[in-house]
Design an enzyme around this catalytic site. Structure first.
Site, PDB file in Angstrom:
ATOM      1  N   LYS A  54       0.893  -1.615   0.226  1.00  0.00           N
ATOM      2  CA  LYS A  54       0.047   0.209  -0.443  1.00  0.00           C
ATOM      3  C   LYS A  54       1.109   1.242  -0.186  1.00  0.00           C
ATOM      4  O   LYS A  54       0.701   2.262  -0.445  1.00  0.00           O
ATOM      5  CB  LYS A  54      -0.879  -0.389   1.134  1.00  0.00           C
ATOM      6  N   GLN A  98      -4.913  -1.118  10.348  1.00  0.00           N
ATOM      7  CA  GLN A  98      -5.057  -2.662   9.206  1.00  0.00           C
ATOM      8  C   GLN A  98      -6.044  -3.994  10.435  1.00  0.00           C
ATOM      9  O   GLN A  98      -5.012  -4.228  11.311  1.00  0.00           O
ATOM     10  CB  GLN A  98      -3.290  -2.976   9.068  1.00  0.00           C
ATOM     11  N   ASP A 123     -11.336   2.735   4.330  1.00  0.00           N
ATOM     12  CA  ASP A 123     -12.045   1.352   3.164  1.00  0.00           C
ATOM     13  C   ASP A 123     -13.458   1.095   3.923  1.00  0.00           C
ATOM     14  O   ASP A 123     -14.006   0.131   3.902  1.00  0.00           O
ATOM     15  CB  ASP A 123     -10.994   0.506   4.368  1.00  0.00           C
TER      16      ASP A 123
END
Length: 933
Positions: A54, A98, A123
């Protein structure tokens, strides 16, 4: 054989598109750079790999990325706290937590995820984002990266989704549920299968589109798949493989080799969905940043206005205020775009606002800036504060424009003395008026504490210097602590000022010790008085130091009212905390026996005063009766200070309203005092230029200026003020005419607001309109906002809006390079209409001294009566052929102005025979306050 959906190639294309769009955006905004922050708990190796991928992709796209790695021992509260700080960080556009959370402690991942601010939920995993997606609100929703990547892969096949049958294998919150919602939002017919589904194979076999995210290696066989179907394999599983160096290899949830024999399109594992997930993270980050930039651009606020139902006759101000239910101040803050971290709640109806707003919104253009002033005040009251609030209510609740009113905090002195409350009046006021008029958030008390600490230090220093030797003084000023002696930072500044280039106390010579330790204050030159926020005439002259412990070191001094303190003027004129601290340090409190100025910095008290005022520097947020926002901040007197609310309140408000919004700020007393100081002092230090001025008048005030009978408090009002008398109004118009001319001297368009009373005749009001327009006013509007709220000031608001977009050529009245005497003469002659000035001998001496000390470049803050354009309060209308006598001149070096004293100006008001507090009381049961106004 099925065609392979190459996720790597498509992801590269998406990243290239993101990079290009970002570059295009930066052409018009060079400072635009999306910022992604990844929060990781622990050191899960798979997570490490994903984060590296990422970060690499972000760099390729031109996106800034931060990686916050929390230790495995971190607690849930620490994770939540980290996310909350990122929520409030204006530099961060997107936050990714994460998963999984690799911690030795039990952590609720859902709580942590839901802590992420919705506008930064890159997200799309918060409940709010999921809810928006579930109901098909794609414009509002942030779609999770993996489902969004799946959708892009399906679109890449060219297949039309509408009407197709889609089967989603798996119902996880990360993939299964959101991809089913996403496909449904694109008009596919969606079935979700899971471990409890009966005849899963039969269901799957009917799918035109099959998305598999079930975490079962190669579970889907070719017998399950419809001929020509699009198969998206989200699964990634590690299985043993002796041929591999690692001893294992990655496979999906689909038996790819078999399924390829029947499917039309298949994603490989690895190289399919994975790269697309990272690519869509980049696209979502850019989307988050664009939305936040749009927010900074500021559209119309999503504000809930409060309805009014005006009564006739209008009840008392406190009854009107009490009959309205204010919004929670937290809601007011949210409506105008303030972050939770930028507001400090003081109960439910008032809050402090952090100065950090200015940094967050520094790129947002300012709104339009309007100052409200008035004719020369009369005992009848012109309603300047009421007009300020009524105009703000009209602009906001009725014209639906973003608007802030900025007003001063009232002093306790007038509140309990002769004037009463100062929150506006009738149906145009700030609420709750009890909070507004009583203490508010304690700013004036902070001023009082800081002012009196400085006063105490002045006399204390004189006492100790008079009773100790140089050596004893030095040893106490620079004591040995833990075997070491050091100068404090403020003492090092004093050494530098004295030209002593030494930092070790032991290196100073005897002469330098004496020079450093002794300020040698001449008591007769002390200009710093103690203050309190109460009208108390018996403190106008006092003797201090009469206790035996002071060893005969007594002197005469006085108290001022707190709002007359130079610290209040500093609060109103400062631009930030550093500027305030610097101004405090420059305060001149006295002179030494040798004629050197003694400052707060010399006395070592600068930092302590700044600490006492650290909260007072933040503007106070309140609301009007109709729910529009108000900043209440600072309260400097308009005679010896500049009489305006704070620069900081105006600056924050101008950013919050945005380019098409309005900030309505009020200047104290008449235009010859408050407005002149607004333009020449406040605008100099703020670098703000007004777009329009509103000049408030009444028919009654013009009658008094035209020669009407004297108005005496407690006596019946003469009938002339309630009966039509056009000649008297026309005679008194000369006062208003002079004020119109004064505004135009500064190059600013002026709208006259005729604050209507029920006793006015329409002919009288229309006469004022005609004369005002003929004298150069942009417009003149009859208003009824006291009786009807914002609805009664709509015409005024429209005129202000038009005037604000007309040509404003703002200019200062005088250049700072002129001598102090010439600046004083310019104000007296051009603004007051005087023929000249005269300087008392003491004033001449001080002028020369201030010029020699380097204060000649400061602006002028005239201290004169507010009851006349001249120095004589008995001269009404438009006096002429008078000479302004300057009896004394003083310096507020910290605030940044010189103030000449015109006539007798009291800095400590006295209580009248019957003060307002006779009518003020509290119900011990309901705690309701009566009698404030």
């Amino acid at each position: 054989m099925a065609r392979i959906l190459d996720g790597k190639a498509l992801a590269a294309k998406v990243r290239s598109e993101v990079a290009k769009e970002l570059k295009d955006l930066q052409q018009s905004n060079s400072k635009f750079k999306p910022h992604l922050t990844i929060v990781q708990v622990g050191g899960n190796e798979d997570s490490n790999v994903y984060i590296r991928m990422k970060s690499k992709a972000a760099t390729q796209c031109g996106i800034a990325v931060d990686h916050i790695k929390l230790q495995r021992e971190v607690t849930e509260e620490e994770v939540v706290g980290t996310i909350q700080r990122l929520n409030e960080d204006p530099r961060v556009n997107a936050i990714l937590l994460q998963l999984p959370l690799d911690s030795t402690n039990q952590i609720d991942a859902d709580r942590c995820t839901n802590t992420i601010a919705v506008n930064k939920d890159v997200d799309g995993l918060t409940d709010v984002s999921a809810g928006r997606l579930a109901r098909g609100s794609l414009d509002e929703a942030m779609v999770p990266c993996t489902p969004l990547g799946c959708l892009e892969l399906i679109r890449h096949t060219g297949l039309e989704l509408s009407g197709k049958k889609a089967i989603v294998l798996g119902r996880s919150k990360i993939v299964g549920a959101p991809i089913s919602d996403l496909l449904r939002a694109h008009n596919a017919t969606v079935t979700v299968c899971h471990s409890r589904t009966t005849d899963m194979e039969g269901e799957v076999r009917s799918a035109d589109i099959l998305v598999v995210a079930i975490r079962q290696p190669r579970m889907v066989k070719k017998e399950w798949v419809k001929q020509g179907a699009v198969v998206i394999d989200v699964g990634i599983n590690s299985i043993p493989d002796a041929s591999k160096k690692s001893g294992h290899r990655l496979v999906g949830d689909v038996d790819t080799e078999g399924v390829c024999q029947v499917a039309g399109w298949v994603t490989p594992v690895p190289g399919g969905v994975g790269p697309m997930t990272v690519a869509m993270l980049m696209r979502n980050t850019l989307t988050c940043a664009k939305k936040q930039i749009k927010m900074i651009g500021c559209g119309q606020w999503p504000i809930r206005y409060l309805p009014l139902s005006p009564l006739s006759p209008v009840p008392s101000d406190i009854e009107v205020a009490r009959n309205q239910t204010p919004k929670h101040v937290r809601d007011v803050a949210s409506e105008v775009g303030l972050l939770a971290s930028e507001t400090e709640l003081y109960g439910t109806h008032k809050a402090k606002v952090s100065l950090s707003v200015l940094e967050r919104l520094k790129e947002r253009p300012n709104g339009r800036y309007v100052v409200v002033t008035g004719v020369t005040p009369t005992p009848l009251g012109e309603g300047k504060s009421t007009t300020t609030i009524g105009l703000a209510q009209a602009l906001g609740a009725h014209l639906k424009l973003n608007v802030f009113a900025c007003v001063r905090q009232p002093s306790q002195g007038p509140t309990f003395g002769i004037k009463g409350g100062a929150a506006g009046g009738g149906y145009s006021q700030v609420i709750p008026m009890e909070d507004f008029n009583l203490h508010l958030t304690g700013d004036i008390h902070a001023i009082t504490a800081a002012n009196n600490l400085l006063a105490a230090q002045i006399d204390t220093r004189i006492f100790h210097e008079n009773t100790q030797s140089n050596k004893a003084l030095f040893n106490r000023l620079v004591p040995t602590k833990n075997g070491k002696r050091t100068f404090s930072a403020i003492q090092l500044r004093r050494l530098k000022k004295l030209g002593i280039n030494k930092t070790n106390p032991g290196d100073l010579s005897s002469a330098e010790i004496g020079q450093f330790s002794r300020l040698d204050i001449d008591p007769s030159t002390i200009t710093w008085n103690r203050v309190m926020d109460t009208n108390d005439r018996y403190l106008r002259k006092i003797t201090i130091g009469q206790s035996k412990t002071e060893k005969g070191h007594s002197r005469e001094t006085q108290f001022d009212i707190s709002v007359a303190s130079e610290l209040m003027a500093i609060l109103a004129l400062t631009n930030d905390l550093a500027d305030m601290k610097e101004r405090i340090g420059r305060i001149v409190v006295a002179s030494s026996s040798q004629g050197n100025t003694i400052t707060a910095d010399d006395l070592g008290v600068t930092g302590a005063l700044a600490v006492l005022m650290k909260d007072a520097i933040k503007p106070n947020l309140m609301q009007t009766l109709e729910g529009t926002p108000v900043f209440v901040h600072a309260g400097p007197f308009a005679n010896i200070a500049h009489g305006n609310s704070s620069i900081l309140a105006d600056k924050i408000a101008l950013k919050l309203v945005g380019e098409e919004g309005f900030v309505v700020t009020e200047a104290g007393f008449g235009a010859d005092i408050g407005m002149e100081k607004f333009f020449n002092i406040k605008c100099r230090y703020s670098d703000l230029a007004p777009n329009c001025a509103v000049l408030v008048t009444t028919v009654r005030s013009l009658k008094m200026h035209g020669g009407g009978p004297t108005v005496t408090s407690g006596q019946p009002l003469d009938p002339v003020y309630s009966q039509e008398n056009l000649p008297l109004v026309e005679a008194g118009f000369q006062n208003l005419q002079k004020h119109i001319e004064n505004v135009l001297l500064f190059g600013v368009p002026v709208v006259v607001a005729i604050n209507g009373f029920i006793t006015d005749s329409l002919a009288e009001q229309e006469l004022v309109q005609r004369l005002s327009r003929a004298s150069g006013a942009f417009d003149a509007i009859i208003c009824s906002h006291w009786a009807t709220g914002g609805a009664g000031a709509v015409d005024l608001a429209e005129a202000v809006r038009k005037a604000s977009v007309s040509s404003s050529n703002f200019k200062f009245l005088y250049d700072l390079s002129l001598s102090l005497e010439e600046k004083i003469r310019t104000i007296a002659c051009k603004i007051y209409g005087a023929s000249d000035i005269t300087l008392a001998e003491e004033a001449k001496i001080k002028l020369d001294r201030y010029e020699q000390l380097g204060f000649g470049g400061l602006p002028i803050c005239m201290a004169k009566t507010h009851l006349s354009l001249s120095h004589d309060p008995s001269l009404k209308g438009r006096p002429s052929d008078f000479v302004v006598p300057i009896r004394d001149i003083r310096a507020s070096v910290g605030a940044g102005f010189i103030y000449p004293l015109v006539g007798d100006i009291s800095t400590m008001p006295g209580l009248p025979t019957r003060p307002c507090f006779f009518d003020i009381d509290i119900d011990p049961v309901t705690e309701e306050i009566d009698g404030l106004f």
